[in-house]
Design a protein around this motif. Structure first.
Motif, mmCIF file in Angstrom:
data_model
loop_
_atom_site.group_PDB
_atom_site.id
_atom_site.type_symbol
_atom_site.label_atom_id
_atom_site.label_comp_id
_atom_site.label_asym_id
_atom_site.label_seq_id
_atom_site.Cartn_x
_atom_site.Cartn_y
_atom_site.Cartn_z
ATOM 1 N N ILE A 156 0.839 -1.203 0.000
ATOM 2 C CA ILE A 156 0.000 0.000 0.000
ATOM 3 C C ILE A 156 0.876 1.257 0.000
ATOM 4 O O ILE A 156 0.614 2.218 -0.734
ATOM 5 N N LEU A 157 1.933 1.255 0.825
ATOM 6 C CA LEU A 157 2.819 2.417 0.864
ATOM 7 C C LEU A 157 3.518 2.634 -0.476
ATOM 8 O O LEU A 157 3.672 3.781 -0.929
ATOM 9 N N LEU A 158 3.943 1.564 -1.118
ATOM 10 C CA LEU A 158 4.553 1.698 -2.437
ATOM 11 C C LEU A 158 3.548 2.235 -3.452
ATOM 12 O O LEU A 158 3.889 3.038 -4.320
ATOM 13 N N GLY A 159 2.293 1.778 -3.335
ATOM 14 C CA GLY A 159 1.262 2.292 -4.231
ATOM 15 C C GLY A 159 1.038 3.784 -4.050
ATOM 16 O O GLY A 159 0.882 4.527 -5.034
ATOM 17 N N VAL A 160 1.038 4.239 -2.799
ATOM 18 C CA VAL A 160 0.888 5.677 -2.531
ATOM 19 C C VAL A 160 2.052 6.457 -3.126
ATOM 20 O O VAL A 160 1.874 7.517 -3.729
ATOM 21 N N ARG A 161 3.252 5.916 -2.987
ATOM 22 C CA ARG A 161 4.425 6.585 -3.549
ATOM 23 C C ARG A 161 4.339 6.659 -5.072
ATOM 24 O O ARG A 161 4.680 7.682 -5.668
ATOM 25 N N LEU A 162 3.885 5.600 -5.700
ATOM 26 C CA LEU A 162 3.755 5.604 -7.169
ATOM 27 C C LEU A 162 2.707 6.609 -7.631
ATOM 28 O O LEU A 162 2.885 7.286 -8.650
ATOM 29 N N ILE A 163 1.623 6.709 -6.888
ATOM 30 C CA ILE A 163 0.591 7.690 -7.241
ATOM 31 C C ILE A 163 1.142 9.110 -7.121
ATOM 32 O O ILE A 163 0.895 9.971 -7.973
ATOM 33 N N TYR A 164 1.912 9.357 -6.073
ATOM 34 C CA TYR A 164 2.526 10.682 -5.904
ATOM 35 C C TYR A 164 3.471 10.996 -7.059
ATOM 36 O O TYR A 164 3.467 12.112 -7.591
ATOM 37 N N ARG A 165 4.285 10.023 -7.461
ATOM 38 C CA ARG A 165 5.196 10.242 -8.578
ATOM 39 C C ARG A 165 4.432 10.498 -9.872
ATOM 40 O O ARG A 165 4.848 11.327 -10.690
ATOM 41 N N LEU A 166 3.322 9.815 -10.048
ATOM 42 C CA LEU A 166 2.518 10.026 -11.250
ATOM 43 C C LEU A 166 1.921 11.425 -11.271
ATOM 44 O O LEU A 166 1.948 12.114 -12.304
ATOM 45 N N VAL A 167 1.385 11.860 -10.127
ATOM 46 C CA VAL A 167 0.801 13.206 -10.055
ATOM 47 C C VAL A 167 1.878 14.264 -10.310
ATOM 48 O O VAL A 167 1.662 15.237 -11.044
ATOM 49 N N THR A 168 3.055 14.080 -9.719
ATOM 50 C CA THR A 168 4.152 15.032 -9.930
ATOM 51 C C THR A 168 4.567 15.080 -11.391
ATOM 52 O O THR A 168 4.815 16.157 -11.950
ATOM 53 N N TYR A 169 4.610 13.932 -12.036
ATOM 54 C CA TYR A 169 4.991 13.884 -13.448
ATOM 55 C C TYR A 169 3.947 14.569 -14.316
ATOM 56 O O TYR A 169 4.282 15.336 -15.227
ATOM 57 N N LEU A 170 2.672 14.318 -14.036
ATOM 58 C CA LEU A 170 1.612 14.948 -14.826
ATOM 59 C C LEU A 170 1.620 16.460 -14.660
ATOM 60 O O LEU A 170 1.369 17.200 -15.618
ATOM 61 N N ARG A 171 1.926 16.933 -13.461
ATOM 62 C CA ARG A 171 2.016 18.378 -13.247
ATOM 63 C C ARG A 171 3.186 18.978 -14.008
ATOM 64 O O ARG A 171 3.075 20.085 -14.563
ATOM 65 N N SER A 172 4.300 18.249 -14.057
ATOM 66 C CA SER A 172 5.477 18.787 -14.746
ATOM 67 C C SER A 172 5.250 18.884 -16.242
ATOM 68 O O SER A 172 5.633 19.868 -16.874
#
Length: 319
Positions: free
Chosen positions: A183-199
């Motif tokens: 679950i923690l890894l999934g949260v981290r992946l979602i955060y990385r995805l959101v950061t990438y989409l914003r960039s």
């Protein structure tokens, strides 16, 4: 009356994790011993130039002598697990074993060796993105493993190679759960995805001091001087050695220093007299270009192996 053939349970998560950790330790120890021998024979500069090939050969050699020979690795032997193909429930074929050796090692080696040296307009520019893509895919696979308990590595999932255990299941013992890690890894992946989409959507602002260059790339400036000008040549290995008498980044008059003292100013990476002397956090001195080139590849001091952070290198003008 014939007895039924014994069936083996699938390996548990804890067995696969311990097996992988032990294999990583063995590969790391084997690489360290190989580097010590080559450093004594050929020198540190040669070792830093061919470190990627050494890493690839050590990994390929370790897994080639174990998986390639259809035997257990030291980690698998320690935990009592065996690889089996999910396609026919048999020992992996020679082709599958070769793929299990090359798939985790060859792409990362190719990307590390040639990805950083490609020009911006190269048709093979995608090689620069391979390490990042492999890292994300590995994290996705690891999250699935912690949640489902199958295929600890991405290569085994893609090739359909699963572990069975020679240790019988204990019906009275409940195996540990690693779902929280998934679950923690999934949260981290979602955060990385959101950061990438914003960039890519233009919502992320450039870091302080960053400016847009005419070719469309971002350049960071300090007092209107581009940071890239501080970093020297992108490939210090290919640059000719600068004579110490021409060093502009020293307060010393090199010509007035005695030969005995100059003999002690040798950089252990290029084996030449130091220019633009730079100190690491652990106190060792190197040429600026030499230690920068080394630090881009390995985040450790070439002499004592303490951690090396490029932003904490200290130029020294009087040594």
């Amino acid at each position: 009356m014939s007895l039924p053939l014994p069936s083996f349970p699938f390996a548990q998560q804890a067995q696969m994790i311990r097996s992988n950790q032990r294999d990583l330790f063995q590969v790391s120890a084997l690489r360290e011993q190989t580097e010590n021998v080559l450093r004594a024979w050929l020198g540190t500069r040669w070792l830093s130039r061919w470190d990627k090939e050494i890493e690839f050969l050590v990994k390929a050699g370790y897994y080639g002598l174990t998986i390639g020979a259809a035997t257990q690795t030291l980690g698998e032997e320690y935990t009592g697990i065996w690889l089996r193909s999910t396609h026919d429930n048999r020992r992996p074929s020679p082709q599958l074993r070769a793929a299990l050796i090359l798939l985790p090692t060859l792409p990362s080696y190719v990307a590390a060796r040639w990805g950083s040296s490609l020009s911006q307009d190269s048709k093979l520019q995608f090689l620069r993105n391979i390490p990042g893509i492999l890292e994300v895919l590995s994290e996705v696979n690891l999250a699935i493993f912690y949640l489902r308990g199958t295929y600890y590595t991405l290569s085994r999932r893609l090739l359909g190679a699963r572990y069975i255990s020679s240790i019988p299941e204990n019906p009275n013992a409940r195996p540990p759960s690693y779902s929280l890690l998934g679950i923690l890894l999934g949260v981290r992946l979602i955060y990385r995805l959101v950061t990438y989409l914003r960039s890519i959507g233009g919502q992320a602002e450039p870091a302080g001091g960053a400016k847009q260059t005419p070719d469309g790339t971002q350049e960071t400036y300090v007092d209107d001087v581009p940071v890239s000008s501080f970093l020297g040549a992108p490939n210090p290995e290919g640059e000719p050695a600068l004579p110490a008498e021409e060093d502009q980044r020293t307060a010393l008059n090199i010509k007035q220093i005695s030969e005995a003292q100059r003999a002690g100013r040798v950089c252990t990476l290029c084996l030449e007299e130091r220019t633009a002397s730079t100190a690491t956090e652990c106190g060792h001195l190197f040429c600026w270009n030499c230690i920068m080139g080394w630090g881009r590849e390995k985040a450790e001091c070439p002499l004592c192996r303490q951690s090396l952070t490029l932003t904490r290198l200290l130029p020294v003008y009087n040594l």
